[in-house]
Design an enzyme around this catalytic site. Structure first.
Site, PDB file in Angstrom:
ATOM      1  N   GLU A 169      33.698  47.904  36.062  1.00 32.00           N
ATOM      2  CA  GLU A 169      32.920  49.050  36.572  1.00 32.00           C
ATOM      3  C   GLU A 169      33.325  50.344  35.848  1.00 32.00           C
ATOM      4  O   GLU A 169      32.489  51.194  35.572  1.00 32.00           O
ATOM      5  CB  GLU A 169      33.120  49.174  38.081  1.00 32.00           C
ATOM      6  CG  GLU A 169      32.433  48.035  38.844  1.00 32.00           C
ATOM      7  CD  GLU A 169      32.862  47.943  40.301  1.00 32.00           C
ATOM      8  OE1 GLU A 169      34.081  47.866  40.567  1.00 32.00           O
ATOM      9  OE2 GLU A 169      31.988  47.961  41.180  1.00 32.00           O
ATOM     10  N   GLU A 217      34.635  39.951  42.663  1.00 31.95           N
ATOM     11  CA  GLU A 217      34.869  40.388  44.052  1.00 31.95           C
ATOM     12  C   GLU A 217      34.439  39.361  45.099  1.00 31.95           C
ATOM     13  O   GLU A 217      35.063  39.261  46.159  1.00 31.95           O
ATOM     14  CB  GLU A 217      34.143  41.720  44.329  1.00 31.95           C
ATOM     15  CG  GLU A 217      34.759  42.926  43.634  1.00 31.95           C
ATOM     16  CD  GLU A 217      34.208  43.173  42.242  1.00 31.95           C
ATOM     17  OE1 GLU A 217      33.553  42.265  41.672  1.00 31.95           O
ATOM     18  OE2 GLU A 217      34.422  44.279  41.713  1.00 31.95           O
TER      19      GLU A 217
HETATM   20  N1  COA Z   1      45.392  44.211  42.094  1.00 30.11           N
HETATM   21  C1  COA Z   1      46.719  44.212  42.292  1.00 30.11           C
HETATM   22  N2  COA Z   1      47.573  43.529  41.501  1.00 30.11           N
HETATM   23  C2  COA Z   1      47.045  42.809  40.495  1.00 30.11           C
HETATM   24  C3  COA Z   1      45.675  42.753  40.236  1.00 30.11           C
HETATM   25  C4  COA Z   1      44.816  43.493  41.092  1.00 30.11           C
HETATM   26  N3  COA Z   1      43.490  43.531  40.919  1.00 30.11           N
HETATM   27  N4  COA Z   1      45.458  41.955  39.172  1.00 30.11           N
HETATM   28  C5  COA Z   1      46.655  41.523  38.773  1.00 30.11           C
HETATM   29  N5  COA Z   1      47.631  42.042  39.562  1.00 30.11           N
HETATM   30  C6  COA Z   1      49.085  41.844  39.464  1.00 30.11           C
HETATM   31  C7  COA Z   1      49.497  40.475  39.985  1.00 30.11           C
HETATM   32  O1  COA Z   1      49.625  40.495  41.392  1.00 30.11           O
HETATM   33  C8  COA Z   1      50.815  40.301  39.274  1.00 30.11           C
HETATM   34  O2  COA Z   1      51.799  41.083  39.935  1.00 30.11           O
HETATM   35  P1  COA Z   1      53.262  40.444  40.231  1.00 30.11           P
HETATM   36  O3  COA Z   1      53.826  40.144  38.881  1.00 30.11           O
HETATM   37  O4  COA Z   1      53.986  41.539  40.957  1.00 30.11           O
HETATM   38  O5  COA Z   1      53.024  39.206  41.049  1.00 30.11           O
HETATM   39  C9  COA Z   1      50.582  40.956  37.930  1.00 30.11           C
HETATM   40  O6  COA Z   1      49.491  41.841  38.110  1.00 30.11           O
HETATM   41  C10 COA Z   1      50.224  39.957  36.826  1.00 30.11           C
HETATM   42  O7  COA Z   1      49.098  39.226  37.269  1.00 30.11           O
HETATM   43  P2  COA Z   1      49.065  37.609  37.331  1.00 30.11           P
HETATM   44  O8  COA Z   1      48.034  37.210  38.345  1.00 30.11           O
HETATM   45  O9  COA Z   1      50.437  37.080  37.506  1.00 30.11           O
HETATM   46  O10 COA Z   1      48.579  37.270  35.855  1.00 30.11           O
HETATM   47  P3  COA Z   1      47.791  35.969  35.381  1.00 30.11           P
HETATM   48  O11 COA Z   1      47.799  36.009  33.898  1.00 30.11           O
HETATM   49  O12 COA Z   1      48.322  34.757  36.050  1.00 30.11           O
HETATM   50  O13 COA Z   1      46.271  36.152  35.922  1.00 30.11           O
HETATM   51  C11 COA Z   1      44.244  37.406  36.339  1.00 30.11           C
HETATM   52  C12 COA Z   1      45.482  37.198  35.426  1.00 30.11           C
HETATM   53  C13 COA Z   1      43.520  38.653  35.853  1.00 30.11           C
HETATM   54  C14 COA Z   1      43.330  36.176  36.208  1.00 30.11           C
HETATM   55  C15 COA Z   1      44.712  37.572  37.794  1.00 30.11           C
HETATM   56  O14 COA Z   1      45.723  38.569  37.835  1.00 30.11           O
HETATM   57  C16 COA Z   1      43.616  38.023  38.741  1.00 30.11           C
HETATM   58  O15 COA Z   1      42.774  37.199  39.108  1.00 30.11           O
HETATM   59  N6  COA Z   1      43.615  39.287  39.155  1.00 30.11           N
HETATM   60  C17 COA Z   1      42.694  39.800  40.143  1.00 30.11           C
HETATM   61  C18 COA Z   1      41.325  40.024  39.515  1.00 30.11           C
HETATM   62  C19 COA Z   1      40.340  40.504  40.576  1.00 30.11           C
HETATM   63  O16 COA Z   1      39.980  39.798  41.494  1.00 30.11           O
HETATM   64  N7  COA Z   1      39.909  41.770  40.414  1.00 30.11           N
HETATM   65  C20 COA Z   1      38.949  42.359  41.288  1.00 30.11           C
HETATM   66  C21 COA Z   1      39.627  43.074  42.400  1.00 30.11           C
HETATM   67  S1  COA Z   1      38.426  43.742  43.526  1.00 30.11           S
END
Ligand code: COA
Length: 262
Positions: free
Chosen positions: A116, A136
Site C-alpha cells: 500500500e 490481510e
Molecule cells: N508485523 C510485525 N512483525 C513482523 C511482520 C509484521 N507485518 N512481518 C515480519 N515481522 C517480524 C517477525 O515477527 C519476525 O520477528 P522475530 O524475529 O522477533 O520473531 C521478523 O519480522 C522476521 O520475520 P520472519 O517471519 O521470521 O521471517 P520469514 O523469512 O520467516 O517470513 C514473511 C517472512 C514476510 C513471509 C513473514 O514475516 C510474514 O508473513 N510476515 C507478515 C506479512 C503480513 O501478513 N503482512 C500484512 C500485515 S497486515
C-alpha cells in the site's frame, strides 16, 4: 545520512531524497512510530525546494516493508481499528500528493501496508527477487491503508480482487506484466535503475511534473469532461512559466534546457 529518527533514515543528494524504512529485524513492519517518521520525512521532502524526486526503500535486502505491525494490529478494537486505518491512509495520501515524483524501490517483500505504501508512490521498481501481495485476509482483516482502492485502480478490479481474496504474493515478473511495477532488474542493479528513472524526471520541467501529477491524480476522480477541463487549465498555466520559454528556446537552439522550476 541523516536519521529522522532510527526508524526512518533520510538524506538528500543531488536533488534526490532517499527515505529508508529502517527496522530490518522486523522486516521494516510499520508500527505507529515508523508511520509518524515516514510522515515527517515525506513532509521534509515536500517542503525542500532542493528535492526533485523522492526514493522510498526499506533497509536490508529481505524486505521493502512486510506490512503493518501485526502486534499493534492484534490489539485493535473496532473504533480503534477505524482510526488506525484513517491515520495511516492520511499519511499515505500525503505521500501520494507530494507534488513531486516518488519511486518505491522494492527489494524482497512488499506485503500488506508495504504494498500500500508502494502504491502511493508515483512509480515502482522491483528487484527480480521481490514478492508483492496483500495477505490481510489470511489474518481475517482487509487492507486498511488504501489497498482495496489503489490496487484496483492501478491493475484493474479482477487482478486486485485475486490478490486480495487469495492473499497470495506475486513475483516481480508477474507484477511487471500486470503493470504493478514499472521496471524489474537484478537486485544488484535495482538502485541504479531507480536512480536513472529519477534523473530522467529531474531533467524535465519541474512545474510540468507537478501539474502532470495533479492532472492524473485529480483527473482520475473526475468525469472525462471535468478531467479534460482541468488538463486544459493546467496546460495553460505551464504556458505562463519561464521554464516553458526556456524549454522551447533550448529546443530551437539545439541545446539542453536549464529549468528553474518557475
Ligand atoms: N508485523 C510485525 N512483525 C513482523 C511482520 C509484521 N507485518 N512481518 C515480519 N515481522 C517480524 C517477525 O515477527 C519476525 O520477528 P522475530 O524475529 O522477533 O520473531 C521478523 O519480522 C522476521 O520475520 P520472519 O517471519 O521470521 O521471517 P520469514 O523469512 O520467516 O517470513 C514473511 C517472512 C514476510 C513471509 C513473514 O514475516 C510474514 O508473513 N510476515 C507478515 C506479512 C503480513 O501478513 N503482512 C500484512 C500485515 S497486515
Amino acid at each position: 545520512m541523516i536519521a529522522a529518527n532510527d526508524r526512518v533514515l533520510y538524506e538528500v543528494r543531488d536533488r534526490i531524497a532517499r527515505l529508508t524504512i529502517n527496522r530490518p529485524d522486523k522486516l521494516n513492519a510499520l508500527d505507529r512510530t515508523t508511520m509518524e517518521s515516514i510522515d515527517c520525512a515525506v513532509a521534509k521532502a515536500g517542503d525542500d525546494p532542493a528535492v526533485g524526486v523522492l526514493l522510498v526503500g526499506g533497509a536490508g535486502e529481505k524486505a521493502f516493508v512486510a506490512g503493518a505491525d501485526i502486534n499493534e494490529l492484534a490489539a485493535q478494537n473496532p473504533v480503534e481499528g477505524t482510526a488506525y486505518a484513517r491515520a495511516g491512509q492520511a499519511i499515505f495520501s500525503r505521500l501520494e500528493g507530494l507534488g513531486k515524483p516518488s519511486i518505491a524501490v522494492i527489494k524482497g517483500y512488499a506485503l500488506g501496508g508495504g504494498l500500500e505504501l508502494a502504491l502511493c508512490c508515483t512509480l515502482r521498481v522491483a528487484a527480480e527477487t521481490a514478492r508483492m501481495g496483500q495477505p490481510e485476509t489470511a489474518l481475517a482483516i482487509i487492507p486498511g491503508y488504501g489497498g482495496t482502492q489503489r490496487l484496483a485502480r492501478l491493475v484493474g478490479r479482477g487482478r486486485a480482487l485475486e490478490m486480495i481474496l487469495t492473499g497470495d504474493p506475486i513475483d516481480a515478473r508477474e507484477a511487471h506484466r500486470i503493470g504493478l511495477v514499472n521496471r524489474v532488474a537484478p537486485p544488484a542493479e535495482i538502485d541504479q535503475v531507480a536512480e536513472a528513472l529519477a534523473r530522467t524526471m529531474l531533467s524535465r520541467g519541474p512545474v510540468a511534473l507537478r501539474y502532470t501529477l495533479q492532472a492524473v491524480h485529480e483527473g482520475l476522480q473526475m468525469t472525462l469532461a471535468e478531467g479534460l477541463s482541468l488538463e486544459a487549465a493546467l496546460f495553460g498555466l505551464t504556458c505562463s512559466t519561464e521554464d516553458m520559454k526556456e524549454g522551447t528556446r533550448a529546443f530551437i537552439a539545439k541545446r539542453k534546457p536549464a529549468f528553474q522550476g518557475r
